[in-house]
Write a protein that holds these residues in place. Structure first.
Motif, PDB file in Angstrom:
ATOM      1  N   THR A  48       0.938  -1.057  -0.236  1.00 37.40           N
ATOM      2  CA  THR A  48       0.015  -0.204   0.140  1.00 37.40           C
ATOM      3  C   THR A  48       1.023   0.994  -0.285  1.00 37.40           C
ATOM      4  O   THR A  48       2.197   1.356   0.491  1.00 37.40           O
ATOM      5  N   GLY A  50      -0.346   4.128   1.757  1.00 39.36           N
ATOM      6  CA  GLY A  50      -1.466   4.821   2.305  1.00 39.36           C
ATOM      7  C   GLY A  50      -2.057   5.398   2.327  1.00 39.36           C
ATOM      8  O   GLY A  50      -2.677   4.893   1.288  1.00 39.36           O
ATOM      9  N   TRP A  63       2.197  10.900   1.279  1.00 41.25           N
ATOM     10  CA  TRP A  63       1.243  10.381   2.107  1.00 41.25           C
ATOM     11  C   TRP A  63       1.656   8.863   2.424  1.00 41.25           C
ATOM     12  O   TRP A  63       3.194   9.247   3.189  1.00 41.25           O
ATOM     13  N   THR A  64       1.088   8.959   3.895  1.00 37.60           N
ATOM     14  CA  THR A  64       1.559   7.785   5.026  1.00 37.60           C
ATOM     15  C   THR A  64       1.178   6.701   5.219  1.00 37.60           C
ATOM     16  O   THR A  64       0.057   6.404   5.011  1.00 37.60           O
ATOM     17  N   THR A  65       1.560   6.141   5.641  1.00 38.34           N
ATOM     18  CA  THR A  65       1.448   4.071   5.997  1.00 38.34           C
ATOM     19  C   THR A  65       2.176   3.931   7.649  1.00 38.34           C
ATOM     20  O   THR A  65       2.804   4.438   7.469  1.00 38.34           O
ATOM     21  N   SER A  66       1.386   3.684   8.578  1.00 38.93           N
ATOM     22  CA  SER A  66       1.496   2.778   9.780  1.00 38.93           C
ATOM     23  C   SER A  66       2.110   1.959   9.566  1.00 38.93           C
ATOM     24  O   SER A  66       2.211   0.464   9.614  1.00 38.93           O
ATOM     25  N   PRO A  74      -2.012  -0.378   9.030  1.00 40.34           N
ATOM     26  CA  PRO A  74      -1.340  -0.031   8.199  1.00 40.34           C
ATOM     27  C   PRO A  74      -2.191   1.598   8.103  1.00 40.34           C
ATOM     28  O   PRO A  74      -1.225   2.365   7.548  1.00 40.34           O
ATOM     29  N   HIS A  75      -3.597   1.702   8.137  1.00 37.95           N
ATOM     30  CA  HIS A  75      -3.270   2.797   7.829  1.00 37.95           C
ATOM     31  C   HIS A  75      -4.297   4.040   8.143  1.00 37.95           C
ATOM     32  O   HIS A  75      -4.707   4.943   7.843  1.00 37.95           O
ATOM     33  N   VAL A  77      -2.964   6.203  10.828  1.00 41.97           N
ATOM     34  CA  VAL A  77      -2.110   7.426  10.855  1.00 41.97           C
ATOM     35  C   VAL A  77      -2.617   8.627  11.517  1.00 41.97           C
ATOM     36  O   VAL A  77      -1.769   9.676  11.410  1.00 41.97           O
ATOM     37  N   THR A  87       1.754  -3.244  13.129  1.00 40.14           N
ATOM     38  CA  THR A  87       0.875  -3.522  11.900  1.00 40.14           C
ATOM     39  C   THR A  87       0.605  -3.739  10.817  1.00 40.14           C
ATOM     40  O   THR A  87       1.938  -4.840  11.073  1.00 40.14           O
ATOM     41  N   LEU A  89       1.541  -4.382   7.943  1.00 41.64           N
ATOM     42  CA  LEU A  89       2.360  -3.893   7.055  1.00 41.64           C
ATOM     43  C   LEU A  89       3.341  -4.558   7.509  1.00 41.64           C
ATOM     44  O   LEU A  89       4.405  -4.828   6.462  1.00 41.64           O
ATOM     45  N   ARG A 111       6.312   5.226  10.970  1.00 40.85           N
ATOM     46  CA  ARG A 111       5.360   4.679   9.628  1.00 40.85           C
ATOM     47  C   ARG A 111       6.738   5.280   8.136  1.00 40.85           C
ATOM     48  O   ARG A 111       8.185   5.813   8.829  1.00 40.85           O
TER      49      ARG A 111
END
Length: 289
Positions: A48, A50, A63-66, A74-75, A77, A87, A89, A111
């Motif tokens: 992903t 994010g 964009w960020t993803t955890s 992971p979404h 944030v 997470t 991810l 993240r």
């Protein structure tokens, strides 16, 4: 100390505006190539990109993803105080998980942050919501390029790959990636403890890390406002505002100076609602923790 961190770091080499700048951004340690390469491969292969969050801070393209948060999603944030969990991810990124574990730090949140080409994070402060919590922000650049820079304390700083960096996000700063490719950083918020203090014993910058921004002359200011005014008259108000916002990355403006330029533009147009909106944005984005 973790095997990915050398016993000593490069001797401190101060750059422009060194005292103020070192308080805001610095290298803490050099990293071994192999873990960085493995984490880079995992980040590039992530399932992903994010989500786009904190939209008021950016032009789009951030964009960020955890990897560590409080829900395991992971979404999710939203940064918050507390002890996180991996997470889904991070469970698919074993080299990254090993690296984080090797640091021995007390994590609050971790993240991946991706900034696309031609994208900006506008001048802002972070941590206003966590003013009573002792914490620090670490950056590990995984994918970057010379046009991807942090702007703070009147200087442009390229956070090069191969080092672990500290950023003080409670100070005003912004980020841009003007040409690309994507800039991808592993960003960790950690609590202040003995392990962090050991890591942060020798903050430094190397020659070439930072470049002073020039002061804006009266003629340059007038020309920039005139250009923005022409765009606004043609109905391209958003483009006019972004023209002035990008001045933060070109000139050493006073804190909030880009927002003041936009308010001045709208005052000249007698657009009182827009003046109020940008004055409120300045107060919100630059709120002190």
């Amino acid at each position: 100390m973790a095997t990915t961190l050398p016993a000593t770091v490069t001797a401190a080499q101060t750059g422009p505006r060194s005292a103020e700048l070192l308080g805001q951004v610095a290298r803490l340690a050099d990293l071994e190539d192999s873990p960085v390469e493995q984490m880079r491969a995992e980040a590039l292969g992530a399932t992903t990109r994010g989500v786009v969050a904190y939209g008021e801070y950016q032009s789009g393209g951030w964009w960020t993803t955890s990897l560590l948060n409080h829900s395991g999603d992971p979404h999710d944030v939203v940064i918050g105080d507390g002890r996180p969990q991996p997470t889904s991810l991070l469970e698919d990124m074993p080299a990254t998980a090993r690296f984080l574990d090797s640091l021995g730090l007390d994590f609050m949140y971790v993240r991946l942050a991706r900034l696309e080409p031609h994208s900006y994070l506008w001048e802002h402060r972070d941590y206003a919501e966590l003013r009573d919590t002792g914490r620090h922000r670490l950056h590990i650049p995984l994918v970057t390029n010379p046009s991807a820079v942090l702007v703070t304390a009147g200087a442009r700083v390229h956070m090069a790959a191969g080092s672990l960096w500290r950023l003080t996000p409670s100070q005003a700063h912004g980020v841009c990636n003007t040409t690309g490719p994507d800039r991808i950083h592993l960003v960790a918020d950690v609590y202040a403890d003995d392990a962090y203090q050991l890591l942060a014993t020798r903050p430094h910058l190397r020659d070439g890390d930072a470049t002073d921004l020039p002061e804006m002359t009266a003629a340059e200011r007038a020309g920039l406002l005139a250009k923005a005014g022409q765009l606004a008259e043609l109905g391209f108000t958003g483009a006019a505002e972004q023209t002035l916002l990008r001045a933060f990355y070109t000139y050493a403006l006073p804190e909030g100076g880009a927002y003041d330029l936009i308010a001045e533009l709208h005052a000249g147009r007698r657009a009182d609602a827009d003046v109020s909106r940008w004055r409120a944005a300045k107060a919100h984005l630059l709120a002190r923790p």
